[in-house]
Scaffold this motif. Structure first.
Motif, mmCIF file in Angstrom:
data_model
loop_
_atom_site.group_PDB
_atom_site.id
_atom_site.type_symbol
_atom_site.label_atom_id
_atom_site.label_comp_id
_atom_site.label_asym_id
_atom_site.label_seq_id
_atom_site.Cartn_x
_atom_site.Cartn_y
_atom_site.Cartn_z
ATOM 1 N N TRP A 51 0.851 -1.443 -0.010
ATOM 2 C CA TRP A 51 -0.112 -0.181 0.146
ATOM 3 C C TRP A 51 0.671 1.349 -0.051
ATOM 4 N N SER B 160 -4.391 -2.158 -0.677
ATOM 5 C CA SER B 160 -4.802 -1.090 -0.174
ATOM 6 C C SER B 160 -5.830 -1.234 0.762
ATOM 7 N N ARG C 154 -5.852 8.253 2.515
ATOM 8 C CA ARG C 154 -5.296 7.550 3.582
ATOM 9 C C ARG C 154 -4.978 8.305 4.907
#
Length: 430
Positions: free
Chosen positions: A252, A274, A312
């Motif tokens: 990721w 991810s 994220r």
């Protein structure tokens, strides 16, 4: 586990506001790296983290009615500077966010003494999953061994891996070496050949030697564990050497939009596992625009905000806020201590319903933590570059933790023995 509805959160804020009137802030410093060879990947992550907490401060007065101070201490991804930042900020911190596996390993023993939880989402030392041994460390919501397991699962779904060759292109740094124990075990069990190919810090932008080796080895797949400038360097070399991009999968931290944008259409087919995904239509994005972007409080930009790493950062701060919320409810106080936050981080329950309440639909898979499970093992999605952006090309994937639970316990026990006397949470039952 505790599940918090909007009404419960509102009641909590009402109940603690009077007590919080005297409180100043929740100090949650971030050991950031907006400079150095990893800045290109650090900046969007830090911007996402900062914007989410700025939004909470503006919209809700913080968490539980008390503002969060996420002051950044610049490390440049240097382990030495990271330790200096930890020492500088630990006095009033309720959490430390090291942002480097190397820094995490250095501060890990210190947190036992200082009693400050480490929040290292998706990075750090993989055996930190064992909360009984690493009672102050969290790599929620998914760890490196989860990533390696899901990548191998995905590849085996494309065909039997027996007799295949997998090149493991990795940063020659504690971070890059993390998945090796699991990959080596998988190699022996499944019959594929693993070819580790390290990339030194000084070789990140010029990987001609590594890709010459890849051409000689002719692997069926390349699994990349890169970071910062290494990602762009590897992807550029892969295109130049005409390696089939559909056979290249990154962890990721090797799925950054800007790295793939350099090669554009030539990068089509490249994949990355991810545990987060950008969703421009998620309500949280509208709240960030209203309270942060339109108010001129963001360092980000429109392009960056559409990317995987910015979103994220949002998810990471949401996880921290959930830990704070859980601790505030348990201890009936807004101004929680670091030790109370540890309990909160051990009692996160990110159900689909809670994710929706937070406005994070489609941005993070459900997961839960406990005193013994400090990772959560959320799993994630396989993302693929379509020439312009990353898109989901799988349903929710889950790691098969039963295959490496013993490895986690063994490595955790080895670490504790090597660093004896090492305090453990013997009262933890699950």
């Amino acid at each position: 586990m505790k599940h918090f509805t909007k009404m419960a959160a509102a009641a909590l804020i009402a109940g603690v506001t009077a007590g919080a009137a005297m409180a100043q802030e929740l100090y949650a410093p971030n050991l950031a790296y907006r400079t150095g060879p990893f800045a290109a990947t650090g900046i969007p992550l830090m911007n996402g983290q900062a914007d989410y907490l700025t939004m909470l401060n503006a919209r809700d007065g913080g968490v539980g009615g008390i503002p969060v101070n996420a002051e950044e201490c610049e490390t440049g991804y240097s382990t030495e500077k990271g330790v200096e930042c930890y020492e500088k900020t630990k006095g009033k911190a309720i959490v430390t966010q090291p942002w480097s596996t190397g820094i995490t390993l250095q501060v890990l023993p210190k947190t036992n003494v200082d009693m400050i939880p480490i929040l290292a989402p998706g990075y750090g030392f993989s055996p930190m999953a064992d909360g009984k041994v690493f009672q102050w460390a969290f790599n929620t919501p998914s760890g490196y061994w989860d990533a390696a397991d899901m990548i191998i699962q995905y590849l085996s779904g494309q065909g039997d891996l027996k007799g295949k060759k997998i090149a493991f292109l990795h940063l020659d740094h504690p971070y890059g070496k993390e998945p090796l124990p699991l990959l080596e075990a998988k190699s022996g069990a499944m019959g594929f050949e693993l070819v580790p190919i390290p990339v030194g810090l000084k070789e990140m932008q010029n990987q001609s030697a590594q890709w010459l080796q890849i051409r000689r080895e002719r692997p069926d797949y390349v699994v990349m564990w890169g970071w910062g400038a290494m990602n762009a360097g590897a992807i550029t070399e892969a295109v130049k050497t005409k390696f089939p991009m559909e056979n290249m999968i990154g962890v990721w931290w090797s799925g950054h939009d800007a790295d793939l944008a350099i090669v554009g259409d030539a990068g089509k087919g490249y994949k990355s596992i991810s545990w987060s995904f950008p969703n421009a239509d998620a309500p949280v994005m509208a709240d960030i625009k209203k309270h942060v972007v339109d108010a001129g409080l963001s360092k980000s930009n429109e392009t960056e905000m559409q990317g995987v790493f910015y979103s994220r950062g949002i998810v990471i701060s949401a996880i921290l806020a959930e830990g704070i919320t859980a601790a505030q409810a348990e201890y009936d106080t807004a101004e929680i201590s670091a030790e109370q936050l540890r309990w909160g981080l051990e009692n996160i329950n990110m159900t689909e319903e809670r994710i929706k309440e937070l406005g994070l639909e489609g941005m993070v898979p459900p997961f839960a933590t406990s005193c013994s499970n400090h990772t959560g093992h959320s799993g994630g999605w396989m993302l693929e570059w379509d020439g312009a952006q990353f898109v989901k090309v799988s349903d929710h994937l889950k790691p098969d933790t039963s295959g490496y639970a013993e490895l986690i316990n063994t490595k955790a026990a080895e670490y504790a023995e090597a660093n004896a006397p090492w305090p453990t949470n013997d009262a933890c039952e699950g």
